[in-house]
Design a protein around this motif. Structure first.
Motif, PDB file in Angstrom:
ATOM      1  N   HIS A 171       0.834  -1.210   0.000  1.00  0.00           N
ATOM      2  CA  HIS A 171       0.000   0.000   0.000  1.00  0.00           C
ATOM      3  C   HIS A 171       0.864   1.254   0.000  1.00  0.00           C
ATOM      4  O   HIS A 171       0.566   2.228  -0.707  1.00  0.00           O
ATOM      5  CB  HIS A 171      -0.948  -0.005   1.201  1.00  0.00           C
ATOM      6  N   ILE A 172       1.943   1.248   0.778  1.00  0.00           N
ATOM      7  CA  ILE A 172       2.860   2.392   0.795  1.00  0.00           C
ATOM      8  C   ILE A 172       3.499   2.577  -0.576  1.00  0.00           C
ATOM      9  O   ILE A 172       3.610   3.702  -1.079  1.00  0.00           O
ATOM     10  CB  ILE A 172       3.924   2.210   1.896  1.00  0.00           C
ATOM     11  N   LEU A 173       3.906   1.472  -1.208  1.00  0.00           N
ATOM     12  CA  LEU A 173       4.495   1.542  -2.544  1.00  0.00           C
ATOM     13  C   LEU A 173       3.521   2.137  -3.553  1.00  0.00           C
ATOM     14  O   LEU A 173       3.897   2.991  -4.373  1.00  0.00           O
ATOM     15  CB  LEU A 173       4.941   0.148  -2.998  1.00  0.00           C
ATOM     16  N   ILE A 219       1.870   6.686  -7.017  1.00  0.00           N
ATOM     17  CA  ILE A 219       0.867   7.684  -7.403  1.00  0.00           C
ATOM     18  C   ILE A 219       1.434   9.089  -7.243  1.00  0.00           C
ATOM     19  O   ILE A 219       1.257   9.953  -8.109  1.00  0.00           O
ATOM     20  CB  ILE A 219      -0.431   7.504  -6.587  1.00  0.00           C
ATOM     21  N   MET A 220       2.144   9.317  -6.138  1.00  0.00           N
ATOM     22  CA  MET A 220       2.748  10.637  -5.913  1.00  0.00           C
ATOM     23  C   MET A 220       3.802  10.946  -6.980  1.00  0.00           C
ATOM     24  O   MET A 220       3.845  12.060  -7.517  1.00  0.00           O
ATOM     25  CB  MET A 220       3.355  10.696  -4.508  1.00  0.00           C
ATOM     26  N   ILE A 221       4.649   9.964  -7.308  1.00  0.00           N
ATOM     27  CA  ILE A 221       5.671  10.163  -8.345  1.00  0.00           C
ATOM     28  C   ILE A 221       5.003  10.447  -9.689  1.00  0.00           C
ATOM     29  O   ILE A 221       5.436  11.334 -10.435  1.00  0.00           O
ATOM     30  CB  ILE A 221       6.603   8.936  -8.434  1.00  0.00           C
ATOM     31  N   GLY A 222       3.934   9.731 -10.005  1.00  0.00           N
ATOM     32  CA  GLY A 222       3.211   9.967 -11.249  1.00  0.00           C
ATOM     33  C   GLY A 222       2.615  11.359 -11.315  1.00  0.00           C
ATOM     34  O   GLY A 222       2.686  12.020 -12.353  1.00  0.00           O
ATOM     35  N   ASN A 223       2.042  11.821 -10.211  1.00  0.00           N
ATOM     36  CA  ASN A 223       1.446  13.162 -10.194  1.00  0.00           C
ATOM     37  C   ASN A 223       2.509  14.247 -10.338  1.00  0.00           C
ATOM     38  O   ASN A 223       2.329  15.213 -11.091  1.00  0.00           O
ATOM     39  CB  ASN A 223       0.643  13.372  -8.914  1.00  0.00           C
ATOM     40  N   VAL A 224       3.622  14.094  -9.628  1.00  0.00           N
ATOM     41  CA  VAL A 224       4.697  15.084  -9.731  1.00  0.00           C
ATOM     42  C   VAL A 224       5.255  15.099 -11.153  1.00  0.00           C
ATOM     43  O   VAL A 224       5.469  16.171 -11.731  1.00  0.00           O
ATOM     44  CB  VAL A 224       5.804  14.787  -8.689  1.00  0.00           C
ATOM     45  N   SER A 225       5.456  13.918 -11.731  1.00  0.00           N
ATOM     46  CA  SER A 225       5.963  13.838 -13.105  1.00  0.00           C
ATOM     47  C   SER A 225       4.996  14.484 -14.085  1.00  0.00           C
ATOM     48  O   SER A 225       5.419  15.194 -15.007  1.00  0.00           O
ATOM     49  CB  SER A 225       6.186  12.381 -13.501  1.00  0.00           C
TER      50      SER A 225
END
Length: 80
Positions: free
Chosen positions: A58-60, A65-71
């Motif tokens: 779940h943490i992964l 998701i956070m990396i995708g949004n920032v990208s």
């Protein structure tokens, strides 16, 4: 009572109740419910052991998701 995967719980809720007409008295809801039950009876078992790996996954997923949004926002600013 019964133990089912978390996806099936909503289908079985109409059968749970406290009156005499109820067909189920309770539901153990997925791996989390099984681990909670094991903790309640004081005998940690397989479900309790598997909760650690489920938490890491779940943490992964949240990190991805956070990396995708920032990208997405970084690339979007470059195109404009």
């Amino acid at each position: 009572s019964t133990g089912v995967t978390a996806v099936q719980v909503t289908e079985l809720l109409p059968y749970v109740g406290k009156n005499d007409a109820a067909q189920l008295t309770g539901i153990i809801q997925g791996a989390t419910g099984a681990a909670s039950y094991e903790a309640l009876v004081g005998e940690p078992g397989k479900a309790h052991q598997r909760m650690t790996s489920q938490s890491y996954v779940h943490i992964l997923i949240i990190l991805l998701i956070m990396i995708g949004n920032v990208s997405y926002f970084m690339l979007g600013k470059r195109k404009n």
